[in-house]
Design an enzyme around this catalytic site. Structure first.
Site, PDB file in Angstrom:
ATOM      1  N   CYS A 190      35.578  35.860  38.962  1.00 25.01           N
ATOM      2  CA  CYS A 190      35.481  36.733  37.914  1.00 25.01           C
ATOM      3  C   CYS A 190      34.022  36.564  37.384  1.00 25.01           C
ATOM      4  CB  CYS A 190      36.178  35.871  36.884  1.00 25.01           C
ATOM      5  SG  CYS A 190      35.841  34.304  36.630  1.00 25.01           S
ATOM      6  N   CYS A 219      33.182  32.429  36.954  1.00 26.75           N
ATOM      7  CA  CYS A 219      32.815  31.735  38.415  1.00 26.75           C
ATOM      8  C   CYS A 219      31.731  32.125  38.919  1.00 26.75           C
ATOM      9  CB  CYS A 219      34.091  32.170  39.200  1.00 26.75           C
ATOM     10  SG  CYS A 219      35.491  30.999  38.728  1.00 26.75           S
ATOM     11  N   GLU A 278      44.881  48.295  45.643  1.00 22.94           N
ATOM     12  CA  GLU A 278      43.986  48.575  44.669  1.00 22.94           C
ATOM     13  C   GLU A 278      44.742  47.915  43.340  1.00 22.94           C
ATOM     14  OE1 GLU A 278      42.092  52.400  42.362  1.00 22.94           O
ATOM     15  OE2 GLU A 278      43.227  52.801  44.074  1.00 22.94           O
ATOM     16  N   HIS A 293      39.567  27.917  37.613  1.00 19.56           N
ATOM     17  CA  HIS A 293      39.766  28.621  38.896  1.00 19.56           C
ATOM     18  C   HIS A 293      39.327  27.776  39.992  1.00 19.56           C
ATOM     19  CE1 HIS A 293      38.496  32.243  35.929  1.00 19.56           C
ATOM     20  NE2 HIS A 293      40.070  31.822  35.824  1.00 19.56           N
ATOM     21  N   GLU A 307      37.755  28.324  42.448  1.00 21.50           N
ATOM     22  CA  GLU A 307      35.974  28.223  43.127  1.00 21.50           C
ATOM     23  C   GLU A 307      35.554  26.872  42.146  1.00 21.50           C
ATOM     24  OE1 GLU A 307      36.695  32.695  42.161  1.00 21.50           O
ATOM     25  OE2 GLU A 307      37.481  30.815  41.576  1.00 21.50           O
TER      26      GLU A 307
END
Length: 261
Positions: free
Chosen positions: A168, A171, A104, A138, A140
């Site tokens: 994010c 992205c 987490e 990034h 992506e």
């Protein structure tokens, strides 16, 4: 031959340095955040002894600047290294186990690993991974710039990503635009962790991405075994899931379902 050996040696040293950094991060990562504290967001350096870590590759510290000024010299500005996207066929097993762990809290996991499969029909299957080495851009983005830079409307693309962290907001927005513009592209994203899922802009971005036709799901325990076998330099070592893998998957999947409902 000399050039190839030199390049190999440099690459080996870089891998060792990256592994040492990851090992140091891994030693700190098992402590959950204290009550009232938030873990550092991906893309941010964790604090050490109440102070931000110095940026690697040499942003000059205050002591260095003061020393230069004391000698009557004007300190020269230090430039960060250019953003680098690392590509490859198989991931180092240590990096995979650390970066894809679906905990987490995500202390130290300030980069994205993206494993991809691209089915282009008669043109064959592409397989590999991308890793964004610095926080300036990034993975992506890099996928559509480096792996699939051209688009043929007559060709059907079935793309599957296994990511260490979900996209994010920026992205998600870019991917939404790509899917709207490229009607024959089908994208499925399976993520180990949800990135900043409580932030409204993240939730809005994921909803828009799903509405554009992207399949979004968290990685199941079976997905971790599959990616280990398919994308990791595992030397035929059998992958052992961590104790709370199923529990963490269910936690994140519930959060994602709440966002997309």
């Amino acid at each position: 031959m000399a050039d190839r050996k030199s390049s190999s040696a440099v690459g080996s040293r870089q891998t060792v340095k990256r592994k040492e950094r990851a090992e140091n991060e891994a030693k700190k990562e098992e402590k959950p955040p204290k009550e009232g504290e938030k873990p550092p967001k991906e893309g941010e350096k964790p604090e050490v002894n109440g102070k931000k870590e110095q940026v690697e590759n040499g942003e000059a510290g205050a002591g260095g600047e003061n020393g230069a000024e004391a000698n009557g010299e004007k300190p020269e500005p230090m430039e960060l290294p250019p953003f680098e996207i690392i590509t490859g066929d198989r991931i180092d097993p240590f990096f995979y186990k650390f970066q894809f762990k679906n905990v987490e809290y995500s202390s130290g996991r300030n980069k994205t690993f993206l494993c991809y499969l691209v089915d282009q029909g008669s043109d064959g299957l592409l397989r590999g991974y991308l890793e964004d080495e610095h926080a300036g851009a990034h993975a992506e983005d890099a996928f559509f710039q480096q792996v699939l830079p051209s688009y043929d409307p007559a060709c059907k693309y079935t793309i599957t990503w296994y990511m260490s962290s979900s996209p994010c907001a920026a992205c998600a927005g870019k991917l939404t635009e790509i899917l709207k513009a490229r009607k024959s592209v089908r994208l499925a994203i399976f993520s180990a962790r949800l990135f900043d899922w409580e932030e409204p802009e993240i939730q809005t971005g994921l909803k828009a991405l799903a509405a554009a036709g992207c399949k979004l799901r968290m990685m199941k325990p079976l997905d971790f075994t599959y990616t280990w076998d398919t994308f990791v330099e595992n030397d035929e070592e059998q992958f052992t899931l961590w104790e709370d893998c199923q529990e963490n998957y269910e936690y994140y999947q519930d959060k994602l379902a709440d966002i997309l409902q």
